[in-house]
Design a protein around this motif. Structure first.
Motif, mmCIF file in Angstrom:
data_model
loop_
_atom_site.group_PDB
_atom_site.id
_atom_site.type_symbol
_atom_site.label_atom_id
_atom_site.label_comp_id
_atom_site.label_asym_id
_atom_site.label_seq_id
_atom_site.Cartn_x
_atom_site.Cartn_y
_atom_site.Cartn_z
ATOM 1 N N PHE A 1 0.845 -1.288 -0.118
ATOM 2 C CA PHE A 1 0.073 0.106 0.012
ATOM 3 C C PHE A 1 0.902 1.149 -0.133
ATOM 4 O O PHE A 1 0.536 2.123 -0.759
ATOM 5 N N ALA A 2 1.904 1.377 0.785
ATOM 6 C CA ALA A 2 2.913 2.446 0.870
ATOM 7 C C ALA A 2 3.544 2.533 -0.514
ATOM 8 O O ALA A 2 3.638 3.829 -1.129
ATOM 9 N N SER A 3 3.852 1.641 -1.238
ATOM 10 C CA SER A 3 4.475 1.643 -2.653
ATOM 11 C C SER A 3 3.646 2.220 -3.590
ATOM 12 O O SER A 3 3.784 2.987 -4.338
ATOM 13 N N GLN A 4 2.295 1.803 -3.624
ATOM 14 C CA GLN A 4 0.951 2.263 -4.212
ATOM 15 C C GLN A 4 0.897 3.796 -4.058
ATOM 16 O O GLN A 4 0.745 4.295 -5.310
ATOM 17 N N LEU A 5 0.984 4.198 -2.986
ATOM 18 C CA LEU A 5 0.648 5.656 -2.826
ATOM 19 C C LEU A 5 2.048 6.466 -2.744
ATOM 20 O O LEU A 5 2.076 7.858 -2.515
ATOM 21 N N HIS A 6 3.330 5.978 -3.011
ATOM 22 C CA HIS A 6 4.342 6.697 -2.715
ATOM 23 C C HIS A 6 4.751 7.440 -1.428
ATOM 24 O O HIS A 6 5.040 8.495 -1.248
ATOM 25 N N VAL A 7 4.487 6.676 -0.451
ATOM 26 C CA VAL A 7 4.552 7.397 1.031
ATOM 27 C C VAL A 7 5.961 7.526 1.246
ATOM 28 O O VAL A 7 6.780 6.346 0.924
ATOM 29 N N PRO A 8 6.513 8.360 1.654
ATOM 30 C CA PRO A 8 7.787 8.488 1.722
ATOM 31 C C PRO A 8 8.698 7.730 2.637
ATOM 32 O O PRO A 8 9.720 7.196 2.577
ATOM 33 N N VAL A 9 7.998 7.549 3.701
ATOM 34 C CA VAL A 9 8.462 6.605 4.988
ATOM 35 C C VAL A 9 7.503 5.920 5.671
ATOM 36 O O VAL A 9 6.300 6.247 5.793
ATOM 37 N N VAL A 10 7.875 4.524 5.958
ATOM 38 C CA VAL A 10 6.800 3.829 6.613
ATOM 39 C C VAL A 10 7.576 3.420 7.988
ATOM 40 O O VAL A 10 8.855 3.196 8.235
ATOM 41 N N ASP A 11 6.735 3.057 9.066
ATOM 42 C CA ASP A 11 6.920 2.835 10.475
ATOM 43 C C ASP A 11 7.194 1.335 10.614
ATOM 44 O O ASP A 11 5.825 0.486 10.648
ATOM 45 N N GLU A 12 8.364 0.645 10.854
ATOM 46 C CA GLU A 12 8.308 -0.854 11.154
ATOM 47 C C GLU A 12 8.429 -1.006 12.669
ATOM 48 O O GLU A 12 9.113 -0.072 13.349
ATOM 49 N N HIS A 13 8.054 -1.915 13.350
ATOM 50 C CA HIS A 13 7.966 -2.190 14.606
ATOM 51 C C HIS A 13 8.558 -3.710 14.860
ATOM 52 O O HIS A 13 7.776 -4.573 13.932
ATOM 53 N N TYR A 14 9.430 -4.162 15.882
ATOM 54 C CA TYR A 14 9.590 -5.454 16.005
ATOM 55 C C TYR A 14 10.207 -5.512 17.371
ATOM 56 O O TYR A 14 11.123 -4.882 17.853
ATOM 57 N N TYR A 15 9.766 -6.470 18.245
ATOM 58 C CA TYR A 15 10.320 -6.885 19.590
ATOM 59 C C TYR A 15 10.761 -8.383 19.353
ATOM 60 O O TYR A 15 9.840 -9.283 19.146
ATOM 61 N N GLU A 16 11.958 -8.602 19.526
ATOM 62 C CA GLU A 16 12.292 -10.013 19.187
ATOM 63 C C GLU A 16 13.383 -10.502 20.090
ATOM 64 O O GLU A 16 13.841 -9.703 20.911
ATOM 65 N N ASN A 17 13.929 -11.675 19.859
ATOM 66 C CA ASN A 17 15.038 -11.953 21.034
ATOM 67 C C ASN A 17 16.357 -11.883 20.386
ATOM 68 O O ASN A 17 16.436 -11.394 19.096
#
Length: 649
Positions: free
Chosen positions: A421-437
């Motif tokens: 979806f971000a690529s379709q709209l050309h959103v400049p920045v996307v927010d990734e989240h992850y909590y991992e070991n």
């Protein structure tokens, strides 16, 4: 023919030295905003934490919907000293302001000299320091009788009076009264007492006690030591007011920035999605001001027209799930978002810029980023509303960078659909989240190497390795070197959560732990601090050769950046193994370097932690270091070393 030894050495050195073209190919500009912080009112981070107000439930707005068993007099005791006679009740017929509907009414039938009133216990007690000054205030209204004398006291846990002042409430309408109090002794868990010592009926609201020493001396300000610990991270940005907090627990709980500005007695308090209460005394003006005070770019997060998909505990049976602002109301909601940008950036003559100026800041705050959404479920309803908001912001404020969202995990349906979806709209920045070991962070050091540089940039808005031991922190350090290496695609990164109050911890791990008296930076904090204080403008590959076995050896990592402002070259060397490891360093490509360098080492036992009982178990140690063009540095087991080699611009 045999080549003379000195000529052979010259040939070898020439072969080893990188050409100008090779050096330029091995370097690249990286984000100027790479490492920052994320603040969310979780774990009592705001009220009872960063916000310096010492009175809990100061406007009598607590309710069972905030927290089981709470009510408007939670944290208050009714006092009728000696043989004083009267009653206390919570009223709402004629409030101080419509947004602050509850107040207390004292009916004093006979004060018997000592008086009748209230005691507040603060947040786990009110911490008082001998000789410090505290600003007391309340709003009062005399409903019947003559002028009402008031006795205000600070007491220790045994009821000993440490400071007191007298006031006289005289007005028949709401009026604010103030006093300054200076305790004669220190008390870890004191209390505030307000007694009416005359006969009549008195209404009270917004009872407040603030230390005069706040961060930067700000009125309605922040707890000085806690704010300073955050400032010492040298964050390039601050994301606020939260993630889940921003899109709330159902539509009625969306975080409305407009209700958090203006006089504090006119702000709207509401329940917190994390199961307690937010006064909004720490509101949007204070967030922007704090960002300016610490040199961090503000990144406000607004809901994307939908509530959290976990609203009502939707992971359980009976939850309400993601709720959506009706499309008929989206124009008004979109205007609220545009008004936020005007509040931050508009001239003092604009509608919302004037409100900022009225709060004491005529100049714009210089907003460059705004986040729309947080970990949202990629439903058609979310996409429709996000697109409306995104296009409206882009049309009116093209210079403001919009940050989108791709779910709560480093992979999966929301991640894949969010990126598409971000690529379709050309959103400049996307927010990734992850909590991992920690193993995940070590195994995924090449994650961003393969990202398509033509697509959206990345804000790693929330990450942590599920622990506050040194090994966790060093695993994060290893990963942070990959963020520097990929600083052309990773624009921003922030550890989460930031703050946690002892006795009220709802999520672990956290970066900074605190109670009323003490601030305990975790070992993870010092890793973030060392990266934050040593950010660079360009990344340089091939400067450090890892120990034998690397890069297959995921327990070792290094990065090299250069600070364009100072000319310094900054090396970060991480050894996550139990044995010392040598790192070969070649600085021959850099011009203008000096031999003087600073060596900061952060090392200890693998499972070391900083705790309330032992807050200084592991701390960075700074020493001078002499750097040469080529040298080998042997890193201690379980260590992060930062070598900052002085340069010229």
């Amino acid at each position: 023919m045999k080549i003379p030894a000195f000529l052979a050495l010259i040939v070898a050195l020439a072969a080893a030295a990188p050409t100008k073209a090779q050096s330029e190919a091995a370097s690249k500009p990286i984000s100027a905003d790479l490492f920052g912080i994320f603040f969310e009112d979780l774990n009592y981070a705001a009220d009872g934490g960063l916000y310096a107000e010492l009175v809990q439930n100061r406007s009598f707005e607590y309710a069972p919907s905030d927290h089981d068993g709470w009510h408007p007099l939670t944290s208050w005791d009714y006092l009728h000293e000696g043989f004083a006679m009267g009653s206390v009740s919570v009223e709402s017929a004629a409030p101080l302001h419509a947004t602050n509907p509850h107040y207390v009414q004292l009916r004093i039938e006979n004060p018997f000299q000592k008086g009748l009133g209230l005691r507040n216990h603060g947040f786990d007690g009110i911490p008082l320091t001998a000789g410090a000054t505290y600003d007391f205030s309340l709003w009062a209204r005399v409903k019947s009788g003559a002028a009402m004398p008031l006795l205000v006291q600070l007491q220790d846990a045994q009821g000993k009076v440490l400071a007191e002042a007298t006031l006289s409430a005289q007005a028949a309408g709401w009026q604010q009264y103030r006093a300054t109090l200076t305790p004669t002794a220190t008390a870890a868990a004191g209390s505030l007492v307000v007694l009416a010592t005359g006969k009549g009926i008195l209404d009270l609201d917004m009872v407040s006690l603030f230390p005069q020493r706040t961060f930067r001396g700000r009125t309605n300000g922040l707890r000085a030591d806690l704010a300073q610990a955050i400032a010492d991270l040298k964050p390039r940005f601050m994301r606020f007011p939260g993630g889940c907090l921003a899109h709330g627990d159902g539509l009625d709980n969306l975080y409305d920035w407009k209700k958090t500005i203006g006089p504090v007695e006119q702000r709207t308090a509401q329940r917190n999605i994390w199961g307690y209460h937010q006064t909004t005394g720490l509101g949007y003006f204070e967030y922007f001001q704090f960002c300016e005070d610490i040199g961090a770019k503000p990144i406000p997060i607004v809901a994307a027209g939908v509530s959290c998909q976990n609203s009502g505990g939707s992971w359980k049976i009976g939850g309400i799930g993601q709720q959506c602002v009706p499309l008929a109301d989206m124009a008004a909601y979109t205007q609220d978002v545009l008004d936020l940008i005007e509040y931050a950036n508009g001239p003092a003559t604009s509608t919302w810029g004037a409100k900022r100026a009225a709060a004491g800041h005529p100049a714009p705050f210089g907003l460059q980023y705004i986040g729309i959404g947080n970990e949202d479920k990629q439903t058609p309803e979310f996409r429709e509303r996000f697109k409306l908001l995104y296009e409206a912001v882009r049309a009116k404020y093209p210079a403001v960078t919009v940050i989108g969202t791709v779910g709560p995990s480093p992979k999966g349906e929301d991640y894949d659909q969010g990126w598409a979806f971000a690529s379709q709209l050309h959103v400049p920045v996307v927010d990734e989240h992850y909590y991992e070991n920690p193993k995940w962070f070590l195994a995924n050091q090449q994650r961003y190497d393969a990202y398509d540089r033509s697509k959206s940039k990345v804000y790693l808005g929330e990450y942590a390795s599920w622990g506050n031991e040194l090994y966790n922190a060093l695993a994060e350090a290893v990963y942070m070197t990959t963020l520097e290496r990929n600083g052309d695609v990773v624009q921003l990164a922030s550890y989460a959560p930031l703050l946690a109050k002892e006795g009220h911890i709802q999520w672990k791990p956290d970066l900074i732990y605190f109670n009323n008296a003490t601030v305990v930076p975790s070992v993870n904090y010092y890793v973030q601090q060392l990266f934050g204080q040593n950010q660079g403008s360009t990344y340089h590959a091939g400067v450090v050769r890892l120990p034998t076995g690397a890069p297959a050896d995921t327990a070792a990592a290094a990065s090299c950046v250069r600070d364009a402002q100072t000319g310094d070259v900054i090396l970060k060397l991480i050894n996550l193994g139990p044995q010392p490891k040598p790192f070969a360093v070649d600085l021959t490509r850099f011009k203008g370097l000096k031999t003087a360098a600073t060596q900061t080492t952060f090392t200890g036992p693998r499972n070391a932690q900083n705790t309330f009982d032992s807050p200084r178990t592991v701390l960075p140690k700074v020493a001078s270091y002499k750097a040469t063009k080529r040298f080998t540095y042997t890193a201690a087991p379980f260590s992060l070393t930062v070598l900052r080699v002085r340069g010229t611009r």
